[in-house]
Scaffold this motif. Structure first.
Motif, PDB file in Angstrom:
ATOM      1  N   PRO A   7       0.856  -1.189   0.000  1.00  0.00           N
ATOM      2  CA  PRO A   7       0.000   0.000   0.000  1.00  0.00           C
ATOM      3  C   PRO A   7       0.893   1.240   0.000  1.00  0.00           C
ATOM      4  CG  PRO A   7      -0.340  -1.314   1.994  1.00  0.00           C
ATOM      5  CD  PRO A   7       0.697  -2.011   1.182  1.00  0.00           C
ATOM      6  N   PRO A   8       0.400   2.351  -0.526  1.00  0.00           N
ATOM      7  CA  PRO A   8       1.265   3.520  -0.627  1.00  0.00           C
ATOM      8  C   PRO A   8       1.598   4.157   0.712  1.00  0.00           C
ATOM      9  CG  PRO A   8      -0.948   4.033  -1.397  1.00  0.00           C
ATOM     10  CD  PRO A   8      -0.887   2.555  -1.204  1.00  0.00           C
ATOM     11  N   SER A   9       0.703   4.066   1.681  1.00  0.00           N
ATOM     12  CA  SER A   9       0.969   4.735   2.948  1.00  0.00           C
ATOM     13  C   SER A   9       0.127   4.137   4.068  1.00  0.00           C
ATOM     14  CB  SER A   9       0.671   6.231   2.830  1.00  0.00           C
ATOM     15  OG  SER A   9      -0.703   6.440   2.571  1.00  0.00           O
ATOM     16  N   MET A  10       0.609   4.386   5.270  1.00  0.00           N
ATOM     17  CA  MET A  10      -0.162   4.049   6.454  1.00  0.00           C
ATOM     18  C   MET A  10       0.386   4.875   7.615  1.00  0.00           C
ATOM     19  SD  MET A  10       1.246   0.320   7.709  1.00  0.00           S
ATOM     20  CE  MET A  10       0.294   0.414   9.223  1.00  0.00           C
ATOM     21  N   ASP A  11      -0.415   4.968   8.664  1.00  0.00           N
ATOM     22  CA  ASP A  11       0.102   5.633   9.842  1.00  0.00           C
ATOM     23  C   ASP A  11      -0.245   4.831  11.083  1.00  0.00           C
ATOM     24  OD1 ASP A  11      -2.470   8.267   9.968  1.00  0.00           O
ATOM     25  OD2 ASP A  11      -2.565   6.119  10.352  1.00  0.00           O
ATOM     26  N   CYS A  12       0.463   5.148  12.142  1.00  0.00           N
ATOM     27  CA  CYS A  12       0.179   4.504  13.411  1.00  0.00           C
ATOM     28  C   CYS A  12       0.565   5.472  14.524  1.00  0.00           C
ATOM     29  CB  CYS A  12       0.911   3.175  13.548  1.00  0.00           C
ATOM     30  SG  CYS A  12       2.655   3.308  13.909  1.00  0.00           S
ATOM     31  N   ALA A  13       0.060   5.190  15.711  1.00  0.00           N
ATOM     32  CA  ALA A  13       0.346   6.032  16.862  1.00  0.00           C
ATOM     33  C   ALA A  13       1.667   5.624  17.495  1.00  0.00           C
ATOM     34  CB  ALA A  13      -0.790   5.930  17.876  1.00  0.00           C
ATOM     35  N   GLU A  14       2.357   6.598  17.990  1.00  0.00           N
ATOM     36  CA  GLU A  14       3.619   6.341  18.682  1.00  0.00           C
ATOM     37  C   GLU A  14       3.394   5.381  19.847  1.00  0.00           C
ATOM     38  OE1 GLU A  14       5.348   9.859  20.362  1.00  0.00           O
ATOM     39  OE2 GLU A  14       7.380   9.046  20.230  1.00  0.00           O
ATOM     40  N   GLY A  15       4.300   4.415  19.962  1.00  0.00           N
ATOM     41  CA  GLY A  15       4.196   3.432  21.028  1.00  0.00           C
ATOM     42  C   GLY A  15       3.411   2.190  20.672  1.00  0.00           C
ATOM     43  N   ARG A  16       2.643   2.280  19.584  1.00  0.00           N
ATOM     44  CA  ARG A  16       1.866   1.130  19.139  1.00  0.00           C
ATOM     45  C   ARG A  16       2.676   0.341  18.107  1.00  0.00           C
ATOM     46  NH1 ARG A  16      -3.528   1.828  20.627  1.00  0.00           N
ATOM     47  NH2 ARG A  16      -3.691  -0.393  20.140  1.00  0.00           N
ATOM     48  N   ALA A  17       2.223  -0.889  17.868  1.00  0.00           N
ATOM     49  CA  ALA A  17       2.879  -1.706  16.852  1.00  0.00           C
ATOM     50  C   ALA A  17       2.474  -1.234  15.456  1.00  0.00           C
ATOM     51  CB  ALA A  17       2.503  -3.164  17.035  1.00  0.00           C
ATOM     52  N   ALA A  18       3.442  -1.199  14.570  1.00  0.00           N
ATOM     53  CA  ALA A  18       3.181  -0.893  13.159  1.00  0.00           C
ATOM     54  C   ALA A  18       3.321  -2.177  12.373  1.00  0.00           C
ATOM     55  CB  ALA A  18       4.152   0.159  12.655  1.00  0.00           C
ATOM     56  N   ASN A  19       2.262  -2.544  11.657  1.00  0.00           N
ATOM     57  CA  ASN A  19       2.257  -3.766  10.857  1.00  0.00           C
ATOM     58  C   ASN A  19       2.212  -3.394   9.385  1.00  0.00           C
ATOM     59  OD1 ASN A  19       2.008  -5.779  13.076  1.00  0.00           O
ATOM     60  ND2 ASN A  19       0.088  -4.704  13.422  1.00  0.00           N
ATOM     61  N   LEU A  20       3.311  -3.625   8.686  1.00  0.00           N
ATOM     62  CA  LEU A  20       3.420  -3.209   7.295  1.00  0.00           C
ATOM     63  C   LEU A  20       3.281  -4.435   6.391  1.00  0.00           C
ATOM     64  CD1 LEU A  20       4.977  -1.078   9.100  1.00  0.00           C
ATOM     65  CD2 LEU A  20       6.202  -0.484   7.014  1.00  0.00           C
ATOM     66  N   PRO A  21       2.227  -4.456   5.555  1.00  0.00           N
ATOM     67  CA  PRO A  21       1.999  -5.634   4.709  1.00  0.00           C
ATOM     68  C   PRO A  21       2.739  -5.562   3.382  1.00  0.00           C
ATOM     69  CG  PRO A  21       0.183  -4.111   4.456  1.00  0.00           C
ATOM     70  CD  PRO A  21       1.147  -3.467   5.429  1.00  0.00           C
ATOM     71  N   CYS A  22       2.956  -6.741   2.805  1.00  0.00           N
ATOM     72  CA  CYS A  22       3.596  -6.832   1.491  1.00  0.00           C
ATOM     73  C   CYS A  22       3.099  -8.099   0.791  1.00  0.00           C
ATOM     74  CB  CYS A  22       5.115  -6.887   1.642  1.00  0.00           C
ATOM     75  SG  CYS A  22       6.010  -6.966   0.067  1.00  0.00           S
ATOM     76  N   ASN A  23       2.708  -7.953  -0.450  1.00  0.00           N
ATOM     77  CA  ASN A  23       2.302  -9.094  -1.265  1.00  0.00           C
ATOM     78  C   ASN A  23       3.376  -9.424  -2.276  1.00  0.00           C
ATOM     79  OD1 ASN A  23      -0.263  -9.603  -0.121  1.00  0.00           O
ATOM     80  ND2 ASN A  23      -1.103  -7.869  -1.223  1.00  0.00           N
ATOM     81  N   HIS A  24       3.665 -10.706  -2.393  1.00  0.00           N
ATOM     82  CA  HIS A  24       4.680 -11.174  -3.365  1.00  0.00           C
ATOM     83  C   HIS A  24       4.239 -12.540  -3.881  1.00  0.00           C
ATOM     84  CE1 HIS A  24       6.093 -12.711   0.552  1.00  0.00           C
ATOM     85  NE2 HIS A  24       6.238 -11.448   0.918  1.00  0.00           N
TER      86      HIS A  24
END
Lengths: 111, 114
Positions: A7-24
């Motif tokens: 995806p082109p972008s995402m945001d998350c709150a400081e201190g929380r987990a950031a989960n960045l997806p990728c399809n291949h």
């Protein structure tokens, strides 16, 4: 062309987990999943890579699905300094392995 | 991980001139790579440089425009020749590290051509 889709972008709150997806979905048997990030105006920074097992280091965790057609990079406790473009790249581990960068995903960590 | 430095960090040049960018690695490495990152874009591989042999260029990049030297296992140069404003980009070198078997990048050279 890049063989991954993010995806082109995402945001998350400081201190929380950031989960960045990728399809291949067209990944080959000998291709690893690499993650790099680029903080504004700096050279890309290596984060982690894996073949089929989940991997963890001091920066992040990499979860690869059993069929290897997608993966997720997890930053367990995101900070403002994690704001960057994150690239998911397929490649081999040979010395002449080329990295083909796609557009990446821009992660914005908000206070 | 390998520590990679580049010189210069940035430069402003006139069209028609050439600039040579230096890349130094703090350990011996087999392969080094040169990338270009145009404004607002992702990285594109220019060429792969193996010590003792001619560099291998990717489609769309030619030796006359981007000559590369690789005199030893810790050093490489990229020259941007006969520059035009379209060459304004960040140029990055990388090296393959044998500890984690992946590439590590230098900080980049920001080139502006007027």
């Amino acid at each position: 062309d890049a063989k991954t889709t993010q995806p082109p972008s995402m945001d998350c709150a400081e201190g929380r987990a950031a989960n960045l997806p990728c399809n291949h979905s067209t990944i080959s048997g000998n291709e690893y999943v690499y993650w790099y990030r680029q903080i504004h105006s700096q050279g890309p920074q290596y984060i982690i890579h894996g073949l089929k097992n989940n991997e963890t280091n001091e920066m992040a965790s990499l979860i690869i699905t059993e069929d290897r057609k997608s993966s997720t990079l997890i930053l367990p406790h995101a900070t403002l300094r994690d704001t960057a473009v994150y690239y998911c790249i397929l490649g081999t581990t040979g010395a002449n392995s080329k990295l083909t960068f796609g557009k990446g995903i821009t992660l914005s960590v908000r206070p | 991980s390998a520590v990679i430095s580049q010189k210069p960090s940035r430069d402003i040049c006139q069209r028609g001139t050439s600039l040579t960018i230096q890349c130094q690695v703090d350990s011996q490495v087999t392969m080094m790579f040169w990338y270009r990152q145009q404004p607002g874009q992702s990285l594109t591989l220019i060429a792969t440089a193996n010590q003792g042999s001619e560099a291998t260029y990717e489609s769309g990049f030619v030796i006359d425009k981007f000559p590369i030297s690789r005199p030893n296992l810790t050093f490489s140069t990229l020259t941007v020749s006969n520059m035009s404003p379209e060459d304004s980009s960040i140029y990055l070198c990388s090296a393959f590290g044998t500890v984690t078997y992946t590439q590590y990048f230098g900080p980049g050279t920001r080139l502006t051509v007027l």
